[in-house]
Scaffold this active site. Structure first.
Site, PDB file in Angstrom:
ATOM      1  N   ASP A  72       0.853  -1.179   0.000  1.00 53.64           N
ATOM      2  CA  ASP A  72       0.000   0.000   0.000  1.00 53.64           C
ATOM      3  C   ASP A  72       0.895   1.237   0.000  1.00 53.64           C
ATOM      4  OD1 ASP A  72      -2.251   1.629   0.112  1.00 53.64           O
ATOM      5  OD2 ASP A  72      -2.652   1.270   2.241  1.00 53.64           O
ATOM      6  N   HIS A  73       0.333   2.346  -0.449  1.00 54.00           N
ATOM      7  CA  HIS A  73       1.048   3.618  -0.420  1.00 54.00           C
ATOM      8  C   HIS A  73       0.696   4.370   0.866  1.00 54.00           C
ATOM      9  CE1 HIS A  73       1.337   3.514  -5.072  1.00 54.00           C
ATOM     10  NE2 HIS A  73       2.472   3.112  -4.536  1.00 54.00           N
TER      11      HIS A  73
ATOM     12  N   PHE B 191      -4.972   4.620   0.342  1.00 56.43           N
ATOM     13  CA  PHE B 191      -6.048   3.724  -0.112  1.00 56.43           C
ATOM     14  C   PHE B 191      -5.694   2.965  -1.386  1.00 56.43           C
ATOM     15  CE2 PHE B 191      -8.158   7.799   1.398  1.00 56.43           C
ATOM     16  CZ  PHE B 191      -8.191   7.425   2.731  1.00 56.43           C
ATOM     17  N   HIS B 192      -4.497   2.384  -1.442  1.00 55.51           N
ATOM     18  CA  HIS B 192      -4.065   1.651  -2.626  1.00 55.51           C
ATOM     19  C   HIS B 192      -3.630   0.221  -2.305  1.00 55.51           C
ATOM     20  CE1 HIS B 192      -2.795   5.758  -4.576  1.00 55.51           C
ATOM     21  NE2 HIS B 192      -4.112   5.589  -4.542  1.00 55.51           N
ATOM     22  N   PRO B 193      -4.420  -0.573  -1.587  1.00 53.65           N
ATOM     23  CA  PRO B 193      -3.984  -1.940  -1.280  1.00 53.65           C
ATOM     24  C   PRO B 193      -3.961  -2.821  -2.529  1.00 53.65           C
ATOM     25  CG  PRO B 193      -6.263  -1.632  -0.597  1.00 53.65           C
ATOM     26  CD  PRO B 193      -5.749  -0.288  -1.019  1.00 53.65           C
TER      27      PRO B 193
END
Length: 541
Positions: A296-297, A471-473
């Site tokens: 994630d980021h 919010f980049h899983p």
């Protein structure tokens, strides 16, 4: 086709970013029967469609699963909200609307890992296929597709100054982050159409819903996959309090995302034996990579008070300002109500030795403690910066055999020395940009994390205190051919027939930018492979 018809060629689980695309492409063949299952409801909530409405969709159980992480040691014991769309369109109905593909290097690396057909030159046609780019078609962009890509409909003096300051620090201006090399600073492109959010539900699903061979079943919570030996034959789901079964003569395609897809595999007995055994689930097929490899980021949010300019803080905290914004949107579909969460982007290197940019900035003409809370009562801006290629790897696993129980999400943020080093370098680079001459007339004063923090240990702790997910899983059903991979390069689940996964969970490594556009590309490519394999079943065997 009615929901009562329970025999289909293809059953897609999840009507999110990827699922809507796949449903459109597969049902384009009138001889193919397609069912699309979605646990959430229809996308009728007004704030889905007004761009600034993301403030009212995240952490809203109407449209968000409202997941949270476990307490994270790297975040000094904090747990984070982990929004995921629970509505037609999925995360594309609640996200930041930013159109970013990542770097060519990302996809070339996927190919180098052994995933044939996933290099930049292979995936670019799939990006272009669905694109309707505001600037028209060229070597890098498509036009006339379903997925509208437009310019921002507003600009801010403080953001223009940040862009000029970045140039003074050696980061060049750019007007397009999507040509394979995204280095530079400029305004993002957005997935909007004339000031309205353009989700995959509107772009791909709505035009296909009238087809008689497509059934869209909302409020359908998938419980588990149905298997005959090691072949998936359908999906068991719950709707209106009743348990039902939907059969797939061809394939089941999981498109439930980096959280939902590994969860459904584990509930179906596919995954790590120790995880399944702990919840009393019988092992059907051991796949060690299910739920592993979470990436994630993590963004570090620096905030600055400013003078001699206007930011959104003042307008949003003024009755006259709010009325003006509402009228501007109602009359012209312009102004702050068309804002994505971030307007100005910047891709830079945390140190000059990097081959390509490893940092992404989301710069906003506003400040607040956290999303969902009021904006601060003073003029300010936020410069959020994330490590695009984190080394930290986390997990997502079930906590119980109950399909409605929320899974355990452990991203393991800042768990490596390299990630902590990048976080510190990112804070220092941000301070250099804000300290450049172009910003001087606004007299910026840092109040998060605070200028008194300067040595390495203090900045690492500060990053843990103020950083949050962007919010980049991805990556929890990784593509590859080694023992811990979950799907092959055609997205077929290893060791299980009749089952593919087509969403962000299949990414072997996270892309260097926001993940919605790459997920659409994955769905486009998946649909093309499914169609090709249907026409040539011998090759698919």
């Amino acid at each position: 086709m009615t929901a009562g018809a329970d025999q289909f060629d293809y059953v897609i689980v999840g009507a999110g970013t990827a699922g809507c695309v796949i449903a459109n492409r597969l049902s384009a063949d009138p001889g193919v029967r397609v069912a699309l299952l979605e646990a959430g409801g229809r996308d009728r909530y007004i704030w889905i469609h007004i761009p600034v409405g993301y403030l009212f969709t995240m952490n809203n159980p109407k449209v968000d699963w409202c997941f949270t992480t476990e307490a994270e040691p790297g975040l000094n014991g904090r747990a984070l909200a982990y929004p995921r769309g629970k509505v037609l369109g999925g995360c594309s109905s609640i996200n930041g609307m930013l159109y970013l593909r990542g770097q060519a290097r990302d996809y070339d690396h996927w190919r180098q890992l052994g995933n044939a057909g996933w290099a930049w030159e292979d995936v670019l046609p799939y990006f272009k296929r669905s694109e309707d780019f505001v600037g028209g078609a060229d070597a890098a962009h498509g036009a006339g597709g379903e997925w509208r890509v437009e310019d921002m409909r507003l600009s801010w003096e403080i953001l223009d100054a940040f862009r000029a300051a970045a140039a003074e620090c050696g980061i060049p201006p750019t007007d397009d982050f999507n040509r394979g090399d995204n280095e530079g600073c400029g305004y993002f492109h957005v997935n909007q159409k004339k000031g309205v959010r353009w989700s995959t539900a509107r772009a791909f699903l709505r035009p296909a819903e009238g087809r008689p061979n497509l059934a869209v079943i909302t409020g359908a919570q998938a419980l588990r996959l149905r298997l005959d030996g090691r072949r998936v034959t359908g999906v068991e789901y719950r709707k209106d309090g009743a348990t039902r079964v939907i059969a797939a003569a061809g394939e089941v395609i999981l498109a439930s995302g980096a959280v939902g897809s590994p969860q459904l595999l584990e509930l179906s007995g596919i995954g790590r034996p120790e995880i399944l055994g702990a919840q009393g689930i019988g092992l059907v097929h051991a796949l060690l990579g299910v739920g592993e490899n979470l990436q994630d980021h993590l963004q570090v949010r620096l905030a600055y008070k400013v003078s001699n300019t206007q930011t959104l803080n003042e307008r949003a905290n003024s009755l006259i300002g709010r009325i003006g914004m509402g009228l501007e949107y109602a009359l012209f579909r312009r102004g702050p109500m068309t804002m994505a969460p971030s307007q100005l982007g910047c891709f830079a290197k945390s140190d000059p030795a990097r081959e390509t940019p490893n940092l992404e900035y989301h710069v906003q003409p506003l400040s607040l403690e956290r999303f969902g809370e009021p904006l601060h009562p003073f003029p300010a801006f936020t410069a959020s910066v994330c490590n695009l290629r984190p080394e930290s790897r986390g997990t997502i696993h079930i906590n119980a055999a109950d399909p409605l129980a929320k899974p355990s999400i452990r991203p393991h943020y800042l768990s490596t020395d390299a990630d902590r080093r990048v976080a510190v370098d990112a804070i220092r680079l941000t301070r250099r940009i804000v300290g450049a001459p172009a910003m001087a007339r606004f007299a910026p004063v840092e109040f998060k994390p605070g200028p008194h923090l300067s040595d390495e240990a203090d900045l690492v702790r500060a990053a843990g205190d103020i950083a949050t997910t962007i919010f980049h899983p991805v990556g929890t059903c990784r593509m590859g051919r080694d023992a811990s991979a979950v799907v092959d390069e055609r997205l077929r689940v290893h060791g299980i027939a009749g089952l593919r996964i087509a969403d962000a969970s299949v990414m072997p490594t996270i892309t260097s930018g926001n993940t919605n556009a790459p997920t659409i590309m994955i769905a486009e490519k998946a649909a093309a492979m499914i169609v090709a394999d249907r026409r040539a079943p011998a090759r698919a065997a």
